[in-house]
Write an enzyme that holds these catalytic residues in place. Structure first.
Site, PDB file in Angstrom:
ATOM      1  CB  CYS A 121      -0.928   0.008   1.215  1.00  0.00           C
ATOM      2  SG  CYS A 121      -2.277  -1.194   1.105  1.00  0.00           S
ATOM      3  CB  CYS A 202      -4.240  -0.807  -1.210  1.00  0.00           C
ATOM      4  SG  CYS A 202      -2.636  -1.523  -0.802  1.00  0.00           S
TER       5      CYS A 202
END
Length: 305
Positions: A121, A202
């Site tokens: 992420c 993400c």
């Protein structure tokens, strides 16, 4: 005497019939041989069409295997369980002996499954028309990954491949460009890999665009504009940061308030993303100034005395 004449006529007819049969057999044999020879020439020389793009990269197998092993051993040993031989075979099976204008996403599905890996992420960095700059940046800053920094992108970056229905099944002379046929091996591969890369993003994601492009920094026809934007997951991505970079000494065609950037922001807002746009993101601008330290555009990049 009449009996002898009848026998002679019978013999003549027999000879004539045999001759006709032999002639027909010879004609049939000639047609068969011509067909075989023509087929053989087609197999050996399949390049019936001259495409506009470069042909398959020489020593493609060695290039793919070398890049794969380098990626999983020297760069990312945590991916050491990847099978580079299977990855190569799945890539080859996707295009070899196939019409280079009839490639489908299903052809690449086994490759995607074998070579894909998680993306941490906050590390995904997308780009359009900033290829050299964005990759210089990811080489100097390991906190970000472009598609070309993943295994799939690293193996395929700047190489070419396409098949041909005839032997040897690979066209080393030319491959079709996107404007010749959209379903060519390269276009289908990069669209599918880009889709996977966007789906995996993400946290906070970044996109580096070129504010010196006269036609506009954001283009709906680009891979970013047509594939990646629409495959970002609003449930996984919290923010999209736009870095609008202008070339040092180049035209300043667009800023964050420009028409195409506002169109991009509208698309992202409609999909419920939070957006931050920054003109000439300073860490990247500093990298630009490394190559242009004396340019007037870089005066703000140096400490005043």
């Amino acid at each position: 005497m009449p009996l002898q004449q009848g026998s002679a006529r019978m013999r003549q007819r027999t000879v004539l019939l045999v001759g006709i049969v032999v002639l027909l057999a010879a004609l049939v044999l000639a047609v068969v041989l011509a067909s075989l020879l023509t087929h053989g020439r087609h197999e050996v020389s399949p390049k019936m069409l001259k495409w506009k793009d470069r042909g398959t990269t020489k020593n493609l197998q060695e290039v793919i295997l070398g890049r794969c092993y380098n990626y999983i051993t020297a760069q990312h040993p945590e991916l050491g369980d990847k099978d580079c031989l299977k990855i190569w075979e799945s890539l080859k099976d996707a295009f070899i002996y196939k019409n280079p204008c009839n490639i489908t996403p299903e052809d690449y599905q086994p490759l995607m499954e074998l070579a894909s890996h998680p993306i941490p992420c906050n590390k995904s960095l997308f780009w359009s028309k900033t290829g050299d700059l964005v990759h210089r940046y990811t080489k100097s800053n390991q906190n970000f990954l472009t598609l070309e920094d993943t295994l799939l992108g690293y193996m395929a970056d700047r190489i070419s491949w396409c098949g041909d229905p005839s032997a040897p099944g690979i066209n080393y002379e030319s491959c079709p460009k996107r404007n010749e046929c959209e379903s060519n091996p390269g276009s289908v591969f990069w669209k599918m890999a880009s889709k996977k890369f966007a789906e995996a993003a993400c946290g906070v994601v970044q996109v580096m665009l070129n504010g010196s492009v006269e036609a506009g920094a954001f283009r709906s026809s680009s891979i970013f504009g047509s594939v990646e934007v629409f495959n970002l997951d609003p449930d996984k991505v919290s923010e999209v940061h736009i870095w609008l970079m202008q070339d040092i000494g180049g035209p300043q065609s667009e800023s964050c308030s420009g028409h195409s950037i506002q169109r991009l922001i509208s698309i992202l807002e409609e999909r419920n993303f939070k957006i931050i746009c920054e003109d000439n993101y300073r860490p990247v601008q500093l990298l630009q100034c490394v190559h242009n330290p004396d340019h007037t555009d870089c005066r703000l990049c140096t400490n005043s005395t």
